[in-house]
Design a protein around this motif. Structure first.
Motif, PDB file in Angstrom:
ATOM      1  N   ILE A 586       0.849  -1.211   0.000  1.00 27.27           N
ATOM      2  CA  ILE A 586       0.000   0.000   0.000  1.00 27.27           C
ATOM      3  C   ILE A 586       0.874   1.246   0.000  1.00 27.27           C
ATOM      4  CG2 ILE A 586      -1.619   1.340   1.412  1.00 27.27           C
ATOM      5  CD1 ILE A 586      -2.801  -1.378   2.316  1.00 27.27           C
ATOM      6  N   GLU A 587       1.908   1.247   0.852  1.00 25.45           N
ATOM      7  CA  GLU A 587       2.809   2.405   0.903  1.00 25.45           C
ATOM      8  C   GLU A 587       3.470   2.637  -0.451  1.00 25.45           C
ATOM      9  OE1 GLU A 587       4.360   2.794   5.499  1.00 25.45           O
ATOM     10  OE2 GLU A 587       5.332   1.308   4.211  1.00 25.45           O
ATOM     11  N   GLY A 588       3.798   1.532  -1.130  1.00 25.90           N
ATOM     12  CA  GLY A 588       4.423   1.664  -2.448  1.00 25.90           C
ATOM     13  C   GLY A 588       3.462   2.232  -3.473  1.00 25.90           C
ATOM     14  N   LEU A 589       2.214   1.768  -3.458  1.00 26.19           N
ATOM     15  CA  LEU A 589       1.228   2.248  -4.432  1.00 26.19           C
ATOM     16  C   LEU A 589       0.865   3.712  -4.188  1.00 26.19           C
ATOM     17  CD1 LEU A 589      -1.157  -0.861  -4.568  1.00 26.19           C
ATOM     18  CD2 LEU A 589       0.293  -0.012  -6.440  1.00 26.19           C
ATOM     19  N   LEU A 590       0.768   4.111  -2.909  1.00 26.70           N
ATOM     20  CA  LEU A 590       0.364   5.485  -2.567  1.00 26.70           C
ATOM     21  C   LEU A 590       1.554   6.444  -2.504  1.00 26.70           C
ATOM     22  CD1 LEU A 590      -2.265   4.863   0.269  1.00 26.70           C
ATOM     23  CD2 LEU A 590      -2.650   5.132  -2.185  1.00 26.70           C
ATOM     24  N   GLU A 591       2.760   5.854  -2.428  1.00 27.75           N
ATOM     25  CA  GLU A 591       3.986   6.651  -2.240  1.00 27.75           C
ATOM     26  C   GLU A 591       3.851   7.531  -1.005  1.00 27.75           C
ATOM     27  OE1 GLU A 591       4.638   8.801  -5.864  1.00 27.75           O
ATOM     28  OE2 GLU A 591       5.140   7.008  -7.015  1.00 27.75           O
ATOM     29  N   ASN A 598       0.070  12.693  10.186  1.00 27.42           N
ATOM     30  CA  ASN A 598      -0.705  13.593   9.336  1.00 27.42           C
ATOM     31  C   ASN A 598      -1.265  12.843   8.127  1.00 27.42           C
ATOM     32  OD1 ASN A 598      -0.369  15.901  10.928  1.00 27.42           O
ATOM     33  ND2 ASN A 598       1.624  16.358   9.979  1.00 27.42           N
ATOM     34  N   GLU A 599      -0.406  12.023   7.507  1.00 22.98           N
ATOM     35  CA  GLU A 599      -0.849  11.224   6.359  1.00 22.98           C
ATOM     36  C   GLU A 599      -1.965  10.248   6.777  1.00 22.98           C
ATOM     37  OE1 GLU A 599      -0.110  11.661   3.372  1.00 22.98           O
ATOM     38  OE2 GLU A 599       1.971  12.279   3.081  1.00 22.98           O
ATOM     39  N   MET A 600      -1.746   9.640   7.933  1.00 21.30           N
ATOM     40  CA  MET A 600      -2.734   8.654   8.430  1.00 21.30           C
ATOM     41  C   MET A 600      -4.100   9.316   8.651  1.00 21.30           C
ATOM     42  SD  MET A 600      -0.491   6.405  11.136  1.00 21.30           S
ATOM     43  CE  MET A 600      -1.889   5.420  11.655  1.00 21.30           C
ATOM     44  N   ASN A 601      -4.119  10.481   9.321  1.00 21.50           N
ATOM     45  CA  ASN A 601      -5.388  11.141   9.622  1.00 21.50           C
ATOM     46  C   ASN A 601      -6.118  11.575   8.347  1.00 21.50           C
ATOM     47  OD1 ASN A 601      -5.091  10.897  12.390  1.00 21.50           O
ATOM     48  ND2 ASN A 601      -3.993  12.841  12.588  1.00 21.50           N
ATOM     49  N   GLN A 602      -5.362  12.117   7.372  1.00 20.31           N
ATOM     50  CA  GLN A 602      -5.990  12.582   6.144  1.00 20.31           C
ATOM     51  C   GLN A 602      -6.597  11.409   5.364  1.00 20.31           C
ATOM     52  OE1 GLN A 602      -3.894  15.561   3.938  1.00 20.31           O
ATOM     53  NE2 GLN A 602      -4.724  14.885   1.972  1.00 20.31           N
ATOM     54  N   LEU A 603      -5.828  10.297   5.256  1.00 16.48           N
ATOM     55  CA  LEU A 603      -6.331   9.127   4.534  1.00 16.48           C
ATOM     56  C   LEU A 603      -7.566   8.534   5.224  1.00 16.48           C
ATOM     57  CD1 LEU A 603      -2.954   7.346   3.616  1.00 16.48           C
ATOM     58  CD2 LEU A 603      -4.581   8.385   2.017  1.00 16.48           C
ATOM     59  N   PHE A 604      -7.526   8.503   6.560  1.00 18.67           N
ATOM     60  CA  PHE A 604      -8.654   7.922   7.321  1.00 18.67           C
ATOM     61  C   PHE A 604      -9.934   8.734   7.114  1.00 18.67           C
ATOM     62  CE2 PHE A 604     -10.957   7.314  11.453  1.00 18.67           C
ATOM     63  CZ  PHE A 604     -11.346   6.001  11.194  1.00 18.67           C
ATOM     64  N   LEU A 605      -9.797  10.105   7.122  1.00 19.33           N
ATOM     65  CA  LEU A 605     -10.975  10.948   6.910  1.00 19.33           C
ATOM     66  C   LEU A 605     -11.555  10.754   5.510  1.00 19.33           C
ATOM     67  CD1 LEU A 605      -9.934  14.306   8.613  1.00 19.33           C
ATOM     68  CD2 LEU A 605     -11.780  12.778   9.308  1.00 19.33           C
ATOM     69  N   ILE A 606     -10.678  10.601   4.523  1.00 24.56           N
ATOM     70  CA  ILE A 606     -11.142  10.424   3.134  1.00 24.56           C
ATOM     71  C   ILE A 606     -11.898   9.105   2.994  1.00 24.56           C
ATOM     72  CG2 ILE A 606     -10.373  10.033   0.761  1.00 24.56           C
ATOM     73  CD1 ILE A 606      -8.057  12.019   1.357  1.00 24.56           C
ATOM     74  N   ILE A 607     -11.298   8.010   3.496  1.00 22.64           N
ATOM     75  CA  ILE A 607     -11.947   6.688   3.349  1.00 22.64           C
ATOM     76  C   ILE A 607     -13.254   6.651   4.138  1.00 22.64           C
ATOM     77  CG2 ILE A 607     -11.684   4.206   3.741  1.00 22.64           C
ATOM     78  CD1 ILE A 607      -8.656   4.589   3.464  1.00 22.64           C
ATOM     79  N   LYS A 608     -13.242   7.247   5.338  1.00 23.77           N
ATOM     80  CA  LYS A 608     -14.458   7.241   6.155  1.00 23.77           C
ATOM     81  C   LYS A 608     -15.557   8.046   5.484  1.00 23.77           C
ATOM     82  CE  LYS A 608     -15.708   7.440  11.039  1.00 23.77           C
ATOM     83  NZ  LYS A 608     -15.257   7.832  12.404  1.00 23.77           N
ATOM     84  N   SER A 609     -15.189   9.126   4.808  1.00 30.87           N
ATOM     85  CA  SER A 609     -16.185   9.925   4.073  1.00 30.87           C
ATOM     86  C   SER A 609     -16.771   9.122   2.926  1.00 30.87           C
ATOM     87  CB  SER A 609     -15.532  11.201   3.543  1.00 30.87           C
ATOM     88  OG  SER A 609     -15.066  12.003   4.609  1.00 30.87           O
ATOM     89  N   LEU A 610     -15.919   8.359   2.234  1.00 32.08           N
ATOM     90  CA  LEU A 610     -16.401   7.522   1.130  1.00 32.08           C
ATOM     91  C   LEU A 610     -17.377   6.449   1.636  1.00 32.08           C
ATOM     92  CD1 LEU A 610     -13.098   7.032  -0.917  1.00 32.08           C
ATOM     93  CD2 LEU A 610     -15.072   8.441  -1.550  1.00 32.08           C
ATOM     94  N   VAL A 611     -17.053   5.903   2.803  1.00 32.58           N
ATOM     95  CA  VAL A 611     -17.951   4.908   3.399  1.00 32.58           C
ATOM     96  C   VAL A 611     -19.287   5.556   3.739  1.00 32.58           C
ATOM     97  CG1 VAL A 611     -18.334   3.403   5.392  1.00 32.58           C
ATOM     98  CG2 VAL A 611     -16.089   3.470   4.292  1.00 32.58           C
ATOM     99  N   ALA A 612     -19.234   6.745   4.344  1.00 30.84           N
ATOM    100  CA  ALA A 612     -20.455   7.445   4.736  1.00 30.84           C
ATOM    101  C   ALA A 612     -21.315   7.797   3.521  1.00 30.84           C
ATOM    102  CB  ALA A 612     -20.117   8.705   5.522  1.00 30.84           C
ATOM    103  N   LEU A 613     -20.658   8.118   2.407  1.00 29.04           N
ATOM    104  CA  LEU A 613     -21.383   8.446   1.177  1.00 29.04           C
ATOM    105  C   LEU A 613     -21.941   7.212   0.483  1.00 29.04           C
ATOM    106  CD1 LEU A 613     -19.017  11.157  -0.356  1.00 29.04           C
ATOM    107  CD2 LEU A 613     -21.358  11.517   0.470  1.00 29.04           C
ATOM    108  N   GLY A 614     -21.487   6.043   0.900  1.00 30.67           N
ATOM    109  CA  GLY A 614     -21.952   4.805   0.271  1.00 30.67           C
ATOM    110  C   GLY A 614     -21.154   4.460  -0.975  1.00 30.67           C
ATOM    111  N   GLU A 615     -20.028   5.170  -1.199  1.00 32.05           N
ATOM    112  CA  GLU A 615     -19.188   4.877  -2.355  1.00 32.05           C
ATOM    113  C   GLU A 615     -18.482   3.535  -2.203  1.00 32.05           C
ATOM    114  OE1 GLU A 615     -18.579   6.669  -5.303  1.00 32.05           O
ATOM    115  OE2 GLU A 615     -20.469   7.566  -4.618  1.00 32.05           O
ATOM    116  N   ILE A 616     -18.125   3.203  -0.993  1.00 27.97           N
ATOM    117  CA  ILE A 616     -17.519   1.898  -0.706  1.00 27.97           C
ATOM    118  C   ILE A 616     -18.231   1.301   0.507  1.00 27.97           C
ATOM    119  CG2 ILE A 616     -15.234   2.336  -1.707  1.00 27.97           C
ATOM    120  CD1 ILE A 616     -14.222   3.168   0.975  1.00 27.97           C
TER     121      ILE A 616
END
Length: 619
Positions: A586-591, A598-616
């Motif tokens: 994953i680290e290799g794909l995302l670089e 900081n990276e962890m918090n930003q990624l977590f908020l994005i994925i959680k938002s996608l879940v909340a939207l029903g995208e995933i």
């Protein structure tokens, strides 16, 4: 030609009271055959045993007049028997033990009959039997020996030519010495005469006819009450008036619904006693028709079944000294339970129709299809004051097994869960509308000023009851923020749906607990969130590639656990080496460096938002 005969004779040498009659064994064989045809093989045995007994008793009384000793009389018995032409010969051994006063202590005799007329005639007319056939001979031996010994001495045939054995052999003992060895034969000596049995049968038929008439009247009265739309209490009162046995109707949890013929105190005592019994017999639930006896009560109980589901129980309570007839009472109880089933089915249909109407009303509210004035007005008819604050809950369920449900099974499960929801909230008297949307259960509950439990506690209790009834199903619920205006119900429905999507380990999620995610979603900035996801997640944001989805889920669980490898390994059921390999990939794909907070918090908020939207969907 004409023949006329007139004749008259008299032989004074023929004895009047104890005359001998000359007949052939064939005649007795014919008599036996006709008796078997008319009264049955089993009954003829009793008849012939008693017939032989009386002949033996009569011959023994004649022998006793000679004043001979017991030994001589025992020895004469088989000889007299042979002289009667019942047999052509015999072997005989007998041992008798006497006490000092010449009373018989024990007796054991054995022997064989040679050419028993009964065995010969039975084979001639009916063939080989599966049982011994020398019934008259057995009765004769028993009657003769019992008379000369002054106590019951019974003979038993152990082998018989009539059933294919090489000889007819027998044993004699006193009745007390036989113990259980004569259990099956004893009733033949004391069998009820046919006349008495016919009289008894006639009385039984009259009694049965009376009961059938009573049962028919009982059924007719029940039918009339049902057709008249009577409730359970009216029917219970009518049943008690007719049969004068206390009756109870209880639900599945043995909570009393109604009763008659009992005081309130007695009813409470019976319930407490029944609760103790249920704790011991819980693994036998639900009960079938049975009799329950405890130290404090005896009852007949049978289930009330509606649409193949046990909804409760009907009971007759025996609390007096009267001699009851359970086999008849069960027939009455069955009809009573059937009547209760019809009443409950009618109530169930009315109740579910009303609840489904309320569900349609909820759909109209969520779809903003009605003016606020109409919503408030119709809410009153549904038992809700929709001017009060409210919450909306969205519940999702899924089978824990991996097997896919058919369309029919899915529909049936949804109907059952919906019905359970109706009954739970009705029983608890919570003001709620229950419906379904997109395969989920939807609840709208108004907030009452006197309500002690908070909404999450109510939902938790509801989910616990569902889990108990459907152990193979998982339930998750999202709860909206409190709504103050009913016209905003659709917005609060979205809040509950978003909260539901973010339930993972927690089975209940409240929208207000989502924090910044809730703000992001509510700002309608959906396109901005998706653009950021594509930029930050890169190749992982590809829902068509199963590998990308699996890696994205791994990243989400890893971030949700705050980067804890052990917890993530357990949640995903991976080995530590397997998890490390995925993180590195994953680290290799995302670089990106996933150890950077900081990276962890930003990624977590994005994925959680996608879940909340029903995208995933990781649920």
């Amino acid at each position: 030609m004409e023949i006329q005969i007139k004749d008259q004779r008299y032989n004074p040498k023929i004895e009047k009271n104890h005359r001998q009659m000359i007949t052939f064994s064939t005649a007795l064989g014919i008599l036996r055959q006709q008796l078997a045809r008319n009264i049955g093989e089993e009954r003829i045995k009793g008849f012939l045993v008693r017939f032989g007994w009386e002949m033996g008793v009569n011959d023994a009384k004649q022998a006793l007049k000679s004043g001979s000793s017991l030994e001589s009389l025992i020895k004469q018995g088989p000889i007299i028997h042979m002289n009667n032409r019942h047999i052509r010969g015999f072997t005989h051994e007998c041992t008798v033990e006497l006490d000092d006063e010449h009373n018989i202590v024990s007796l054991f005799g054995k022997g064989t009959w040679i050419d028993s007329y009964e065995a010969v005639e039975h084979i001639k007319r009916a063939g080989i039997s599966d049982k011994q056939t020398c019934h008259t001979l057995i009765g004769y031996s028993s009657g003769f020996m019992s008379t000369i010994c002054g106590q019951p001495v019974l003979a038993k045939e152990v082998k018989c030519i009539g059933k294919g054995d090489p000889e007819c052999s027998w044993i004699t003992r006193t009745k007390k010495d036989w113990e259980s060895g004569m259990y099956e034969e004893l009733h033949f000596y004391y069998e009820t005469p046919i006349r008495e049995e016919l009289k008894y049968t006639y009385e039984q038929l009259l009694e049965r006819q009376t009961f059938v008439t009573r049962l028919s009247d009982f059924q007719t009265k029940l039918t009339e009450e049902i057709l008249n739309g009577s409730d359970l209490q009216t029917i219970v009162d009518m049943v008690y008036d007719m049969i004068q046995i206390p009756v109870m109707i209880e639900d599945m949890n043995f909570e009393t619904i109604t009763y008659a013929g009992l005081s309130e105190k007695s009813c409470l005592n019976l319930k407490a006693d029944m609760d103790q019994y249920i704790q011991k017999e819980k693994h036998y639930l639900p009960f079938r028709k049975k009799t329950i006896k405890t130290a404090n009560q005896e009852r007949l109980i049978t289930p009330i079944i509606v649409q193949k589901e046990v909804l409760g129980y009907c009971s007759f309570i025996y609390n007096d000294e009267k001699k009851h007839k359970p086999e008849e009472d069960y027939l009455l109880l069955d009809r009573f339970a059937n009547a209760a089933s019809l009443v409950l089915l009618n109530e169930k249909t009315r109740f579910e129709s009303f609840e489904r109407m309320k569900g349609n009303f909820l759909e109209q509210i969520l779809g903003a299809q009605l003016p606020v004035k109409d919503i408030i007005s119709r809410g009153k008819f549904a038992g809700l004051d929709l001017r009060k604050p409210y919450h909306i809950m969205v519940m999702k369920y899924r089978k824990t097994q991996l097997a896919e449900l058919s369309v029919e099974e899915e529909f049936l499960l949804q109907e059952q869960i919906l019905e359970t929801a109706f009954r739970f909230f009705n029983r608890k008297k919570y003001p709620v509308l229950v419906g379904q949307r997109e395969g989920n259960i939807i609840l709208l509950m108004t907030k009452e000023s006197n309500e002690k439990l908070m909404i999450p506690d109510i939902i938790k209790n509801f989910q616990n009851e569902l889990k108990q009834k459907y152990p193979g199903v998982d339930f998750m619920t999202g709860i909206s923020n409190q709504g103050d205006r009913i016209e905003n119900a659709s917005r609060h429905y979205e809040e509950a749906s978003i909260a539901l999507r973010l339930t993972m380990k927690k089975k209940i999620a409240e929208f207000h607990s989502l924090g910044i995610i809730g703000v992001l979603i509510n700002s309608k900035n959906t396109s901005g969130i998706k653009m950021m996801a594509e930029e930050e997640l890169g190749p992982l944001y590809n829902q068509k590639d199963p590998r990308s989805v699996e890696l994205l889920k791994t990243l989400y669980i890893y971030l949700k656990n705050g980067g804890k490898l052990k917890q993530t390994m357990d949640d995903l059921k991976l080995s530590m080496s397997g998890l490390r390999h995925r993180i590195k990939r994953i680290e290799g794909l995302l670089e990106k460096d996933l150890r950077d907070s900081n990276e962890m918090n930003q990624l977590f908020l994005i994925i959680k938002s996608l879940v909340a939207l029903g995208e995933i969907d990781f649920i």
